[in-house]
Design a protein around this motif. Structure first.
Motif, PDB file in Angstrom:
ATOM      1  N   GLY A   1     -14.813  38.850  52.195  1.00 43.61           N
ATOM      2  CA  GLY A   1     -14.671  38.919  50.745  1.00 43.61           C
ATOM      3  C   GLY A   1     -13.229  39.043  50.293  1.00 43.61           C
ATOM      4  O   GLY A   1     -12.949  39.595  49.215  1.00 43.61           O
ATOM      5  N   VAL A   2     -12.307  38.534  51.107  1.00 47.14           N
ATOM      6  CA  VAL A   2     -10.888  38.539  50.730  1.00 47.14           C
ATOM      7  C   VAL A   2     -10.644  37.409  49.728  1.00 47.14           C
ATOM      8  O   VAL A   2     -11.077  36.278  49.957  1.00 47.14           O
ATOM      9  N   PRO A   3      -9.984  37.680  48.612  1.00 49.44           N
ATOM     10  CA  PRO A   3      -9.736  36.615  47.634  1.00 49.44           C
ATOM     11  C   PRO A   3      -8.851  35.518  48.219  1.00 49.44           C
ATOM     12  O   PRO A   3      -7.742  35.786  48.686  1.00 49.44           O
ATOM     13  N   THR A   4      -9.346  34.293  48.210  1.00 50.84           N
ATOM     14  CA  THR A   4      -8.611  33.138  48.708  1.00 50.84           C
ATOM     15  C   THR A   4      -9.233  31.893  48.104  1.00 50.84           C
ATOM     16  O   THR A   4     -10.245  31.963  47.404  1.00 50.84           O
ATOM     17  N   SER A   5      -8.640  30.729  48.373  1.00 50.64           N
ATOM     18  CA  SER A   5      -9.139  29.493  47.767  1.00 50.64           C
ATOM     19  C   SER A   5     -10.347  28.951  48.524  1.00 50.64           C
ATOM     20  O   SER A   5     -10.540  29.236  49.709  1.00 50.64           O
TER      21      SER A   5
ATOM     22  N   GLU B   1      -5.838  50.924  62.983  1.00 49.49           N
ATOM     23  CA  GLU B   1      -6.604  51.648  61.967  1.00 49.49           C
ATOM     24  C   GLU B   1      -5.813  51.796  60.666  1.00 49.49           C
ATOM     25  O   GLU B   1      -6.332  51.536  59.586  1.00 49.49           O
ATOM     26  N   ASN B   2      -4.585  52.236  60.792  1.00 49.13           N
ATOM     27  CA  ASN B   2      -3.769  52.536  59.619  1.00 49.13           C
ATOM     28  C   ASN B   2      -2.915  51.342  59.219  1.00 49.13           C
ATOM     29  O   ASN B   2      -2.390  50.630  60.073  1.00 49.13           O
ATOM     30  N   VAL B   3      -2.786  51.143  57.901  1.00 49.85           N
ATOM     31  CA  VAL B   3      -1.991  50.056  57.346  1.00 49.85           C
ATOM     32  C   VAL B   3      -0.865  50.651  56.505  1.00 49.85           C
ATOM     33  O   VAL B   3      -1.119  51.452  55.605  1.00 49.85           O
ATOM     34  N   VAL B   4       0.367  50.274  56.817  1.00 48.75           N
ATOM     35  CA  VAL B   4       1.509  50.671  55.997  1.00 48.75           C
ATOM     36  C   VAL B   4       2.203  49.396  55.537  1.00 48.75           C
ATOM     37  O   VAL B   4       2.739  48.638  56.350  1.00 48.75           O
ATOM     38  N   MET B   5       2.177  49.167  54.232  1.00 53.81           N
ATOM     39  CA  MET B   5       2.772  47.944  53.699  1.00 53.81           C
ATOM     40  C   MET B   5       4.275  48.114  53.531  1.00 53.81           C
ATOM     41  O   MET B   5       4.758  49.183  53.136  1.00 53.81           O
ATOM     42  N   LEU B   6       4.991  47.051  53.846  1.00 52.91           N
ATOM     43  CA  LEU B   6       6.445  47.050  53.713  1.00 52.91           C
ATOM     44  C   LEU B   6       6.847  46.564  52.322  1.00 52.91           C
ATOM     45  O   LEU B   6       6.006  46.178  51.522  1.00 52.91           O
ATOM     46  N   ALA B   7       8.136  46.593  52.039  1.00 52.56           N
ATOM     47  CA  ALA B   7       8.631  46.192  50.723  1.00 52.56           C
ATOM     48  C   ALA B   7       8.272  44.739  50.435  1.00 52.56           C
ATOM     49  O   ALA B   7       8.251  43.889  51.332  1.00 52.56           O
TER      50      ALA B   7
ATOM     51  N   GLU C   1      -8.153  44.892  49.008  1.00 55.09           N
ATOM     52  CA  GLU C   1      -8.929  43.653  49.025  1.00 55.09           C
ATOM     53  C   GLU C   1      -8.520  42.694  50.141  1.00 55.09           C
ATOM     54  O   GLU C   1      -9.307  41.828  50.528  1.00 55.09           O
ATOM     55  N   VAL C   2      -7.289  42.856  50.631  1.00 53.76           N
ATOM     56  CA  VAL C   2      -6.798  41.953  51.680  1.00 53.76           C
ATOM     57  C   VAL C   2      -6.780  42.657  53.026  1.00 53.76           C
ATOM     58  O   VAL C   2      -7.539  42.308  53.938  1.00 53.76           O
ATOM     59  N   TYR C   3      -5.945  43.671  53.156  1.00 51.43           N
ATOM     60  CA  TYR C   3      -5.762  44.286  54.473  1.00 51.43           C
ATOM     61  C   TYR C   3      -6.987  45.071  54.935  1.00 51.43           C
ATOM     62  O   TYR C   3      -7.461  44.885  56.064  1.00 51.43           O
ATOM     63  N   ASP C   4      -7.507  45.959  54.092  1.00 48.56           N
ATOM     64  CA  ASP C   4      -8.645  46.771  54.520  1.00 48.56           C
ATOM     65  C   ASP C   4      -9.857  45.902  54.850  1.00 48.56           C
ATOM     66  O   ASP C   4     -10.527  46.110  55.873  1.00 48.56           O
ATOM     67  N   ARG C   5     -10.138  44.920  54.001  1.00 50.57           N
ATOM     68  CA  ARG C   5     -11.302  44.067  54.239  1.00 50.57           C
ATOM     69  C   ARG C   5     -11.122  43.204  55.489  1.00 50.57           C
ATOM     70  O   ARG C   5     -12.070  43.010  56.259  1.00 50.57           O
ATOM     71  N   THR C   6      -9.919  42.691  55.682  1.00 49.93           N
ATOM     72  CA  THR C   6      -9.661  41.859  56.861  1.00 49.93           C
ATOM     73  C   THR C   6      -9.815  42.673  58.141  1.00 49.93           C
ATOM     74  O   THR C   6     -10.457  42.217  59.108  1.00 49.93           O
ATOM     75  N   LEU C   7      -9.249  43.878  58.175  1.00 47.46           N
ATOM     76  CA  LEU C   7      -9.362  44.708  59.375  1.00 47.46           C
ATOM     77  C   LEU C   7     -10.801  45.088  59.660  1.00 47.46           C
ATOM     78  O   LEU C   7     -11.233  45.107  60.823  1.00 47.46           O
ATOM     79  N   THR C   8     -11.555  45.378  58.609  1.00 52.80           N
ATOM     80  CA  THR C   8     -12.973  45.714  58.791  1.00 52.80           C
ATOM     81  C   THR C   8     -13.733  44.552  59.418  1.00 52.80           C
ATOM     82  O   THR C   8     -14.532  44.739  60.342  1.00 52.80           O
TER      83      THR C   8
END
Length: 427
Positions: A114-118, A202-208, A248-255
């Motif tokens: 369910g990640v938003p994409t085309s 498990e953990n996601v840390v987004m960069l700048a 919507e992107v990282y958490d869903r993709t990892l799951t």
């Protein structure tokens, strides 16, 4: 402490530079490296995909950390092989790297998660693909399914352009095996941005945030390249957008990956299109972007090793990364003719003068040493990167440095960050 950086581009010089400046003062090795990495440590003779050679060197020299830069060795399973020998490796395993290795796999994951994409379809038959395009209309996007060094994407503005791209890939073998299957996607409206994230399984840390400039010519015209420049931060990536990207992107993709028994550890790049505050994924990359890495790591405040170790050890946290308030800009200088045919072996002048400009680092990409001379050795040659108190200040420094450097046929865009500048002008 010994660190081996695998790769020879601008991304790898930037990673080697950041690691060389760590307070742990590691000894840096790069394979094969370039003229820039040679000034930071020792270049080795192995190609980035020479798994046997790199493995043998590691067994003999026992590096404490291996950082794999490019996508090709990751997609061939280099991280898995070296980890199996007991080495600490930064970079995803082969199964996770398929997010970049196969556009079809990435779209399947996004659709299931369910990640938003085309919307998209995949084809191996050129007639069926052309019929699909005629039914969908243009603009439309044609992508080689496999790895094509950032050049396997055609944003077709007409149906004829789309059909030509399809036949080039499926009949003309324009991208080799990478183009034996094409993914056709609906065109996404909006403005592009790039988000890199560190993930420890498990953990996601987004960069700048940052924004790349893919087209060769100013005003975003001409064919796609590996990237002509980038800046950070990108104001279109608001706190609200960041929250959506995380959830919507990282958490869903990892799951979804976990459901399939795949653990992702390393850096994951999400190329985004943002329209009215809603991000959609254009593509995933299983490694640091280039030239986004130059712009983003220039703003990383302090040591990088704690975060890399956190990824490997599974204890990554937000407090391992701090950001400078300054803005950054990377302007890429390319060889004449790029992304088509281009010359190699031309001497590059005034690199020391450019590096002496305040808050500026010249990152090497397609360079090599010819005796005491630094010469061109690739399409994207240099990534001139500057920090500034604001975006105009960073741009001014970067372009002064760019204009200081010269080599035969040198080309660059004069409008890096043009969208951000318009936003500033419009208040």
């Amino acid at each position: 402490m010994k660190i081996l950086v695998v790769g020879n581009g601008g991304r790898e010089h930037t990673l080697a530079w950041k690691l060389a400046n760590d307070s742990a003062k590691p000894e840096i090795f790069c394979t094969p490296g370039n003229a820039g990495t040679a000034a930071l440590g020792t270049n080795l003779e192995f190609g980035a995909t020479d798994l046997a050679g790199i493995k043998a060197w590691c067994l003999g020299n026992k590096p404490d950390l291996i950082v794999i830069g490019p996508e090709a060795p990751l997609c061939m399973g280099m991280a898995d092989v070296l980890e199996a020998e007991g080495f600490r490796v930064f970079g995803p395993g082969q199964a996770a790297a398929e997010l970049e290795g196969s556009k079809q796999f990435a779209k399947e994951i996004m659709k299931a998660a369910g990640v938003p994409t085309s919307a998209y379809e995949t084809f191996t038959d050129p007639d069926a693909a052309c019929a699909y395009v005629r039914g969908r209309g243009a603009p439309i996007v044609i992508k080689a399914d496999g790895l094509a060094a950032g050049k396997g994407v055609t944003v077709a503005e007409t149906v004829d352009q789309a059909e030509a791209a399809i036949r080039d890939a499926l009949e003309g073998n324009a991208f080799g095996d990478a183009g034996s299957r094409v993914v056709i996607e609906d065109f996404l409206v909006g403005e592009e941005a790039s988000i890199l994230a560190l993930i420890d399984g498990e953990n996601v840390v987004m960069l700048a945030s940052s924004q790349d400039h893919k087209r060769i010519f100013e005003k975003d015209e001409g064919p796609n390249t590996g990237g002509m420049g980038a800046y950070s931060p990108a104001s279109i990536v608001t706190e609200s957008v960041l929250k959506k990207v995380k959830e919507e992107v990282y958490d869903r993709t990892l799951t979804e990956l976990k459901k399939r028994g795949i653990t992702y550890k390393g850096v994951l790049y999400a190329g985004l299109m943002i329209d009215d505050g809603q991000p959609s994924v254009v593509e995933f990359n299983c490694r640091f972007g280039d030239p986004e890495t130059q712009a983003v790591l220039a703003r990383w405040d302090g040591d990088m090793l704690p975060a890399i170790n956190g990824v490997i050890d599974g204890n990554l946290s937000e407090d391992m990364i701090q950001w400078k308030d300054e803005h950054s800009v990377c302007v890429v200088m390319v060889a004449g003719g790029y992304p088509g045919d281009y010359a190699k072996g031309d001497e590059i002048q005034n690199l020391d003068k450019a590096n002496a400009i305040d808050d500026t680092v010249v990152f090497h990409a397609g360079t090599a040493l010819d005796g005491d001379k630094v010469v061109t050795a690739g399409g994207r040659v240099l990534g001139i990167t500057s920090l500034g108190k604001d975006l105009p200040d960073a741009l001014s420094k970067a372009y002064i440095a760019v204009e200081t450097i010269s080599f035969k046929g040198a080309f660059y865009r004069n409008d890096i960050a043009h969208r951000e500048l318009r936003r500033l002008e419009n208040g």
